[in-house]
Motif scaffolding. Structure first.
Motif, mmCIF file in Angstrom:
data_model
loop_
_atom_site.group_PDB
_atom_site.id
_atom_site.type_symbol
_atom_site.label_atom_id
_atom_site.label_comp_id
_atom_site.label_asym_id
_atom_site.label_seq_id
_atom_site.Cartn_x
_atom_site.Cartn_y
_atom_site.Cartn_z
ATOM 1 N N GLY A 56 0.819 -1.211 0.000
ATOM 2 C CA GLY A 56 0.000 0.000 0.000
ATOM 3 C C GLY A 56 0.853 1.261 0.000
ATOM 4 N N VAL A 57 1.972 1.231 0.729
ATOM 5 C CA VAL A 57 2.898 2.368 0.740
ATOM 6 C C VAL A 57 3.500 2.561 -0.648
ATOM 7 C CG1 VAL A 57 5.068 3.250 1.691
ATOM 8 C CG2 VAL A 57 3.424 2.094 3.183
ATOM 9 N N ILE A 58 3.891 1.455 -1.287
ATOM 10 C CA ILE A 58 4.454 1.529 -2.641
ATOM 11 C C ILE A 58 3.428 2.094 -3.612
ATOM 12 C CG2 ILE A 58 5.309 0.142 -4.580
ATOM 13 C CD1 ILE A 58 6.567 -1.745 -2.497
ATOM 14 N N ASP A 59 2.196 1.621 -3.508
ATOM 15 C CA ASP A 59 1.136 2.109 -4.388
ATOM 16 C C ASP A 59 0.873 3.596 -4.145
ATOM 17 O OD1 ASP A 59 -1.062 1.425 -6.328
ATOM 18 O OD2 ASP A 59 -2.287 2.181 -4.689
ATOM 19 N N GLY A 60 0.958 4.013 -2.887
ATOM 20 C CA GLY A 60 0.720 5.414 -2.548
ATOM 21 C C GLY A 60 1.843 6.344 -2.948
ATOM 22 N N VAL A 163 10.953 0.171 -7.074
ATOM 23 C CA VAL A 163 9.542 0.251 -7.475
ATOM 24 C C VAL A 163 8.902 1.475 -6.821
ATOM 25 C CG1 VAL A 163 7.338 -0.971 -7.526
ATOM 26 C CG2 VAL A 163 9.474 -2.267 -7.650
ATOM 27 N N PHE A 164 9.219 1.695 -5.561
ATOM 28 C CA PHE A 164 8.703 2.855 -4.825
ATOM 29 C C PHE A 164 9.119 4.154 -5.513
ATOM 30 C CE2 PHE A 164 9.221 6.187 -1.661
ATOM 31 C CZ PHE A 164 8.033 6.135 -0.941
ATOM 32 N N LEU A 165 10.412 4.291 -5.818
ATOM 33 C CA LEU A 165 10.919 5.520 -6.429
ATOM 34 C C LEU A 165 10.401 5.692 -7.856
ATOM 35 C CD1 LEU A 165 14.614 5.394 -5.147
ATOM 36 C CD2 LEU A 165 12.779 6.889 -4.336
ATOM 37 N N GLY A 166 10.324 4.599 -8.602
ATOM 38 C CA GLY A 166 9.803 4.668 -9.966
ATOM 39 C C GLY A 166 8.352 5.104 -9.997
ATOM 40 N N THR A 576 -3.471 13.465 -2.258
ATOM 41 C CA THR A 576 -2.655 13.328 -1.042
ATOM 42 C C THR A 576 -3.410 12.559 0.037
ATOM 43 O OG1 THR A 576 -1.557 15.428 -1.518
ATOM 44 C CG2 THR A 576 -1.359 14.580 0.709
ATOM 45 N N LEU A 577 -4.619 13.029 0.361
ATOM 46 C CA LEU A 577 -5.388 12.413 1.443
ATOM 47 C C LEU A 577 -6.319 11.309 0.951
ATOM 48 C CD1 LEU A 577 -6.285 15.668 3.432
ATOM 49 C CD2 LEU A 577 -4.395 14.074 3.830
ATOM 50 N N GLY A 578 -6.572 11.277 -0.358
ATOM 51 C CA GLY A 578 -7.446 10.245 -0.902
ATOM 52 C C GLY A 578 -6.694 9.178 -1.666
ATOM 53 N N GLY A 579 -5.418 9.427 -1.952
ATOM 54 C CA GLY A 579 -4.629 8.467 -2.718
ATOM 55 C C GLY A 579 -3.561 7.751 -1.917
ATOM 56 N N ILE A 580 -2.923 8.467 -0.981
ATOM 57 C CA ILE A 580 -1.827 7.856 -0.214
ATOM 58 C C ILE A 580 -2.327 6.982 0.938
ATOM 59 C CG2 ILE A 580 0.231 8.324 1.172
ATOM 60 C CD1 ILE A 580 0.626 10.877 -0.467
ATOM 61 N N PRO A 581 -3.210 7.486 1.820
ATOM 62 C CA PRO A 581 -3.605 6.660 2.980
ATOM 63 C C PRO A 581 -4.403 5.390 2.661
ATOM 64 C CG PRO A 581 -4.092 8.997 3.365
ATOM 65 C CD PRO A 581 -3.787 8.846 1.917
#
Length: 687
Positions: A56-60, A163-166, A576-581
């Protein structure tokens, strides 16, 4: 009309159409890459052996990239060369896609956990002994920190950071496309054409997710190390929860397509004359062109419409905070952002983990789950978006009409979503995890429930997940835990014999053999799954019908010169608040429903192999439904405020027509002048 004027107008229209086509292409490309990323979430999770919360962190990280630059790109970009900024963004997105694929070339072959690895290398039909009394328990011991660190470095398990950085680079590159592209189109097209143009762009764009999910489905069936390993020695297939598809290949494809989509934007002009105007105003500034755009708000004082001097960066920066203050005094805009924020939380959580949901709750393979989303749900969304745009254009609906359509669509989708919460299949029958070894009672899993009289003497590892399906329809966590004594065949064709636990069933099978892989779900699960998909597809269509009307309400609810900034701030806040968390907290809650965790190559907890289907369903669907319910409540409040604002605006216009405006101003009543510093004189009616 002169020939020269006619040619100028035709050139303007052709450039606007070129921009429209280019926007459609780039929407397709970015949606193609984004959908492929979503479809690869499960494969990436398994490849790097990480939990759902970390995936989820990677996706965010995509939204984190947006967060870094969106406010400045939206504000300063509106004054700069918008098409060229979009082109630069596409190049950055493509670079990010290539970076995501890089770990595949830096780490060694994928090694999945298996308890029969010692026997798959035997090129004959000689027997193996999965269950034997001298089996060592040392594999259950946790290696020391130094050994594990050295092992993880060799295995490349920390390469998920690429993957996170990309993905973050993809987010940075995608930033200019929406706010600058949509505002550019809205500035230079006729007001009545904007909804249709937006619907066309979004409709072409929705083909991107369709192709992205289909590519993801296709590559999920191709083994990750295709071309570099002997597939005959692989004992798992694409239906296995340990299988990893060729996820990296798709990012090379999507990166190339995004790179190609950037080409037209390098050749488009900074500004165009307004569509339908007879005279070209090629030297006019963008702010002057924006001011001509119709809006349902009363016109602002246009004292600044005189020829403007070149604006310096310092002057733009100085005006940023006052512009932001003006924007957020707009109560309709603020409430709309909040509404979108809640609904996007539900949508992002749903689309991120829906393939896993279909896999774990309804027994579908990851490949089939991804394919069905791409071939059924996404076309329904495309049809819904174009339908919403057509309804607006056909019935010439104003702001209230658009809000009414969006609200009705939101309520309809919530009703269908609520029904889906109660549609489910039974848990997969796995001995010691979901049912007892006798198959008659549900069990509350703990490590000891994996042991029974039938496998007590086998000294089995309880950490391994290497499922076998017995002929009695029961799945066992490994051949050893099934009590299997011998095996024949190699690779995927391996069959285990004399499995003592198979005989423990209340109605024991005559055949005491088992084959690799989980058993399929009960036959009625297919029928239940079809009902779920029918409701899901219908709900997708109804929800999408409100997409274009909702966007039009947003565009018509802000002052013209703040349009690009408003779209940028909406993207910033919602993403930010609807995509990351959502992927993070959805993933963390889903992790709590895991029954069997995999074991990493170097020891320690890996990715989840089996979930409690009922707990997963109630957590996943319950959370989504709750968020959509809150969103509907906010939409209802928003609709009432829009109606109230329009009534007040109509009364003001009527007063002006009757020559009463001067009298009302003298008496200190509401002024029609919406000076940016005086918006707070009527907070209730300010939009």
């Amino acid at each position: 009309m002169s020939v020269e004027s006619k040619k100028t107008r035709e050139a303007c229209c052709s450039k606007l159409k070129l921009f429209l086509a280019s926007m459609a292409l780039v929407f397709f490309a970015k949606a193609f890459g984004g959908a492929y990323m979503k479809s690869s979430i499960t494969q990436i999770e398994r490849r790097f052996d990480i939990p759902s919360s970390l995936i989820g962190v990677i996706d965010g990280s995509f939204e984190m990239g947006n967060l870094l630059v969106i406010a400045f790109v939206s504000y300063f970009g509106a004054k700069l060369h918008r098409p060229r900024l979009i082109a630069i963004g596409c190049v950055i997105m493509a670079t990010g896609s290539y970076l995501i694929a890089l770990p595949h070339f830096l780490q060694g072959p994928y090694k999945y956990e298996t308890s029969v690895s010692h026997s798959i290398s035997v090129n004959s039909s000689e027997s193996a002994l999965p269950c034997h009394s001298n089996h060592s328990l040392s594999e259950d011991e946790t290696p020391d920190v130094e050994t594990r660190t050295a092992c993880e470095k060799a295995a490349g398990s920390s390469l998920w950071i690429y993957v996170f950085l990309g993905n973050m680079l993809r987010g940075i590159g995608e930033t200019p496309i929406m706010p600058l592209g949509v505002s550019y189109l809205d500035d230079f097209s006729r007001e009545e054409n904007t909804p249709f143009y937006l619907a066309c762009i979004h409709t072409v764009g929705i083909l991107g997710p369709m192709f992205g999910f289909m590519l993801g489905s296709y590559l999920a069936k191709i083994y990750v190390d295709i071309g570099s390993v002997d597939l005959d020695g692989v004992t798992i297939n694409y239906k296995d929860s340990r299988w990893v598809g060729a996820w990296w290949l798709g990012f090379i494809v999507t990166g190339t397509i995004i790179m190609l989509s950037s080409i037209p934007f390098w050749f488009l002009p900074k500004s165009l004359p307004k569509q339908g105007e007879e005279e070209s105003q090629s030297k006019s500034t963008e702010l002057a062109t924006v001011a001509e755009q119709g809006n349902f708000l009363p016109e602002e004082n246009q004292d600044h419409e005189e020829k403007e001097k070149p604006v310096t960066f310092q002057e733009l920066a100085k005006d940023f905070v006052p512009s932001l203050r003006r924007l957020f005094k707009n109560t309709i805009f603020t409430l709309m952002i909040l509404t979108y924020l809640v609904s996007v939380n539900g949508f992002i959580g749903m689309i991120t983990f829906k393939p896993k949901f279909l896999e774990q709750v309804y027994g579908q393979s990851a490949s089939k789950a991804i394919f069905l989303i791409g071939i059924l749900n996404l076309p329904a969304v495309a049809l819904g978006i174009i339908t919403g745009g057509f309804v607006l254009k056909r019935f010439k609906l104003g702001v209230i009409g658009a809000a009414r359509v969006a609200f009705a669509a939101s309520v309809g989708s919530l009703c269908l979503l609520s029904i889906q919460v109660f549609i489910s299949c039974d848990n997969a029958e796995v001995a010691g995890l979901t049912v007892s070894y006798q198959g008659d009672t549900q069990v509350s899993y703990n490590q000891q429930t994996l042991l029974s009289q039938c496998n007590m003497g086998c000294s089995c590892s309880m950490k391994h997940w290497d499922p076998v399906c017995a002929y009695n329809g029961m799945t066992y966590a490994s051949p050893c835990l099934a009590g299997c004594q011998t095996s024949t065949g190699t690779g995927r064709e391996m069959v285990f014999h004399n499995c003592t636990c198979v005989g423990e069933m209340k109605s024991p099978a005559m055949n005491m053999s088992a084959v690799l892989g989980q058993c399929p779900r009960k036959t009625d699960c297919d029928r239940i799954f079809k009902i779920y998909m029918a409701l899901s597809v219908t709900g997708s269509f109804i929800s999408a019908c409100g997409g274009t009307p909702g966007y039009i309400v947003m565009l018509r609810s802000i002052q013209p010169d703040l349009k690009a900034l408003a779209l940028g701030m909406q993207t910033l806040i919602v993403r930010t608040l609807g995509g990351i968390p959502p992927p993070i907290y959805f993933g963390a809650l889903i992790d709590r429903t895991c029954l069997k965790w995999g074991t990493k190559q170097c020891g320690g907890r890996g990715a989840c192999r089996l979930y409690d289907a009922n707990a997963f369903r109630m957590t996943f669907m319950g959370l989504i439904t709750g968020l959509y319910l809150l969103s509907n409540m906010l939409w209802g409040n928003l609709y009432l405020k829009i109606v109230k604002r329009q009534k007040k605006l109509a009364l003001r216009n009527q007063a002006k027509e009757n020559g009463l405006e001067g009298e009302s101003r003298a008496n200190g009543h509401a002024s029609i002048n919406i000076d940016t510093n005086k918006d707070d004189t009527d907070k209730e009616s300010t939009i």
